[in-house]
Design a protein around this motif. Sequence first.
Motif, mmCIF file in Angstrom:
data_model
loop_
_atom_site.group_PDB
_atom_site.id
_atom_site.type_symbol
_atom_site.label_atom_id
_atom_site.label_comp_id
_atom_site.label_asym_id
_atom_site.label_seq_id
_atom_site.Cartn_x
_atom_site.Cartn_y
_atom_site.Cartn_z
ATOM 1 N N THR A 126 -15.639 -9.306 14.820
ATOM 2 C CA THR A 126 -16.383 -10.558 14.971
ATOM 3 C C THR A 126 -17.652 -10.489 14.142
ATOM 4 O OG1 THR A 126 -15.540 -10.924 17.203
ATOM 5 C CG2 THR A 126 -17.543 -12.105 16.585
ATOM 6 N N ARG B 199 -18.591 -16.029 14.910
ATOM 7 C CA ARG B 199 -19.307 -16.675 16.009
ATOM 8 C C ARG B 199 -20.583 -17.303 15.455
ATOM 9 N NH1 ARG B 199 -20.308 -12.484 19.188
ATOM 10 N NH2 ARG B 199 -22.458 -12.186 18.470
ATOM 11 N N SER C 11 -7.186 -14.387 11.571
ATOM 12 C CA SER C 11 -7.120 -13.876 12.940
ATOM 13 C C SER C 11 -7.779 -12.515 13.080
ATOM 14 C CB SER C 11 -5.656 -13.787 13.389
ATOM 15 O OG SER C 11 -4.922 -12.921 12.531
ATOM 16 N N ASP D 59 -14.765 -22.809 12.308
ATOM 17 C CA ASP D 59 -13.497 -23.127 12.962
ATOM 18 C C ASP D 59 -12.338 -23.036 11.971
ATOM 19 O OD1 ASP D 59 -11.930 -24.234 15.263
ATOM 20 O OD2 ASP D 59 -11.649 -25.904 13.862
ATOM 21 N N GLN E 46 -13.070 -12.921 13.074
ATOM 22 C CA GLN E 46 -13.524 -14.137 13.726
ATOM 23 C C GLN E 46 -15.039 -14.280 13.564
ATOM 24 O OE1 GLN E 46 -11.193 -16.464 15.899
ATOM 25 N NE2 GLN E 46 -10.358 -15.585 13.996
ATOM 26 N N TRP F 21 -12.289 -21.249 9.182
ATOM 27 C CA TRP F 21 -12.126 -19.832 8.856
ATOM 28 C C TRP F 21 -11.357 -19.109 9.964
ATOM 29 C CZ3 TRP F 21 -13.310 -16.088 5.156
ATOM 30 C CH2 TRP F 21 -13.275 -14.763 5.608
ATOM 31 N N ASN F 22 -11.739 -19.325 11.204
ATOM 32 C CA ASN F 22 -11.124 -18.607 12.320
ATOM 33 C C ASN F 22 -9.648 -18.918 12.459
ATOM 34 O OD1 ASN F 22 -13.546 -17.382 12.950
ATOM 35 N ND2 ASN F 22 -14.118 -18.889 14.516
ATOM 36 N N ARG F 23 -9.238 -20.138 12.103
ATOM 37 C CA ARG F 23 -7.813 -20.476 12.167
ATOM 38 C C ARG F 23 -7.018 -19.707 11.125
ATOM 39 N NH1 ARG F 23 -9.667 -25.839 12.537
ATOM 40 N NH2 ARG F 23 -8.957 -26.259 10.408
#
Length: 859
Positions: free
Chosen positions: A459, A491, A486, A479, A489, A481-483
Amino acid sequence: MRVLCCAAALSTLACHGAPPVPTSAAPPPLVLNYDHLRHLTRSAVVASKPVRVVALYSNAPDYRPAGSPARDGFEGIASVDDAARAAVLYLRAFEQTGDTLARDEARGLLHFVAAMEQGDGEFLNFVDTTGRPNTSAPSSRKSMSYWAARGIWALGEAHRVFGRAYPAGLRGLDAPLDRAVARMARDVDAERLIGGSVTATSEALLGVLALQRAEPSPARGELAVRMARLLVPLAAGGASQAPWSARVDAPTSAWHAWGSRSVAALAEASVVLGHPEFLVAAKGEADALWSRFLLAGRIPSEIAPNGTPKWFPQIAYGVGPIAEGFVAIADATNDRRYAVMGGLTAAWLVGANPAGVAMYDEKTGRTFDGIDGASAAQVNRNSGAESTIESLLALQAVTSNADAVEYLRYKPAGGASASLAELPVKREYAGPDGGKVVLEQHGQRLALSEVHGATGPITLTYWPAANPPEVKLAMLLADHWNREHSDVQVRVQPLPAGRSTEEVLLAAIVARATPDVCSNVSSALLSRLVRANGVVRLDNLTPAAARLAERTTPAMLAPLRLPDGGIYSFPWKTNPEMLLYNVDLLARAGISPPRNHTELLAAFQKLARDTDGDGRLDKWAMWASLKTTWFERFYDFYPLYLASSGGRTLVSNGRVQFDNAAAASAMDVLRTGFARNLLPKANFALGRDPFIDGTVAMKIIGPWFLKELDASKPAGLRYGVAPVPSADGAAPGDAYAFADLRSIAIFATTKHVDAAARFVAYLTSPEADRLLIEASQLPYRRGLATDERFTATLAQSPALPAYARLVEHTRDIDIDPDIVEIFDIVSEAYEAAAIYAVTPVRKALAKAAAEAKKVLDAR
């Protein structure tokens, strides 16, 4: 006081307790070495003109330049075919690096190309060692064929690159290009491929598109459309039928890997010409055929109409155009899958090939001529012009794409397939740092999944500025990028509350509580962070270096380099300031937007009014703040100074440089305005904008203000923007706009420097930049105003394109640890000389310069 305390603690930390700066586990950025090509390049005289040519061959082990051998009929020592492509290569190198040697080599090669045009738009190809053209060999005859097409490509690219950066380089090139385009148009009008070839037509199309980018015209655009339309229907087979949408010269022709530039040409045509059907055609071949190469784990040299592949010989000219085509689709679509596939394809050049040999050598710049079989012993270790040039062209494209370059050193796992008809549904590629990417067939497209490194999911903490628009943008980007990632991630945590970003980040450094990434780093803070080992150098991290190459020019980066030559924060967004003016108020006063200080003073006089009859002015031309807080000078003295100083800022290399005529003129025009009571000696109430309510007719401001203005302006308020007025007699080309640059930094406390570098490259990607523009913020990106990818977004506001045109002609404040104190000193001079006129301008500036020198000397 808090900021000063943090700064003192930061200095102590730098001396005694700074943590070590983390290093990358990934390979360093690939070096593009032009030495071998320069070794092959030599001077000649052709048609009584001094030119540069490239020797055709260079054989191991001594690699002496050589001409065409007997097997080729002794065609000559050099050709337009090679010189034109080498010129394209050097032009792009000059564009990316500003290297004048590359510029001069390009110019010499272009003059050779022009000299081989025969006065009717057709070209000869070869010359001998005396510079005499070969007029008899079939591969050199005067014609509109391969060499003519490449000549058009090179000459068109010269107009795109030299037209902006070096117009003198175009002298003597216009007439041969005009004749060549006119001659080629006859074939296009007759619906004939150039030289009967998809390859030649595609390379000529690239030249016409480059010319259209440089000098748009309806006629040229229509010619390019017709050329692209010749290519579209030549795809043979289909998504599930051999030869799988391969674009071939005729239905009975084999597809050959060498020169497969139709995909790149069609993808680029879709962007330049605004024809999405060309992108569909480009993707058709890439998705149906080229994806098979990646699943097979190798690239064929030919494919028969029935789909039977011929695997060898493999050459750089058969790999490079495919890699470039994938990257071109990625640029046109913002779909990073294609960039990844481009990187995996180009990996052939650095060892991911059947022989397991690095074909391109960073140390010498040589690229071996080919692979004749699946062993190192079957590598052709000669290094001729074509292999060298085509390898470097591909690597230029890949190393300028942050997603592609990430996979340049990956290799296919498992055995290669023997057929293109029967393939595994997925293929894994392994990276040098333990990462892997898996390509898997999903219907008509390849899906990809990635894992970076051997560790589990990580993270990253990302701090954007705390204002609502930037938090919204940060959340949207994270959002997305996170999709897609995996394993990494992000924050988002808005910058914690504090009196200023600088204070918050300084305190976080001292407490060792910094995020992995922050996108609100100012130049005022950067050098302090670097001095304390608080941030990571970015230009030696591969993804960040690739994005810097794609997004900026050497001139744009020069003011941002620290004394060691490094880039320690990524220039993200810039806000060039312009003179915003009320169209109707200026029209009523009978004036145009002022261009110089004399016209500005006249505007002060004509726009100052007493509208309520009480004997006091209540309307003015503009407002200059009475506050002496250092950053208030961003809206009065400093932009007026930069508009006149030829780009000089306050200090440079530890030396004061603002005690000059430009500063005096900027200070004096403000002094005169205050002395004549033509500028208001008042600070307007918080929350009241004097431009929106009509109190002032002009305002020095950046593009971020446009959204607020459009949302809150009264009905009927019409506005425009113009450059900030410069000193009388200043050359217009020397005027720079002030831009409060904000940058992205990776902090030294991160445990995931490579992942953070990839995320920074994503935050500065074209798609992220488009979203930034939607918020009326401008990315620090070269060619922004003319980049077709951003035209529609910039058009959301009629004033935004004008701001975008200034992006490459801006100056921020200096990256100096004492710059805030120096601005405070200048603000005191502004108060004494301009607002209250108690000190003459020159004396105030001299005193300020002396005090600033003491500050610099003391450290």
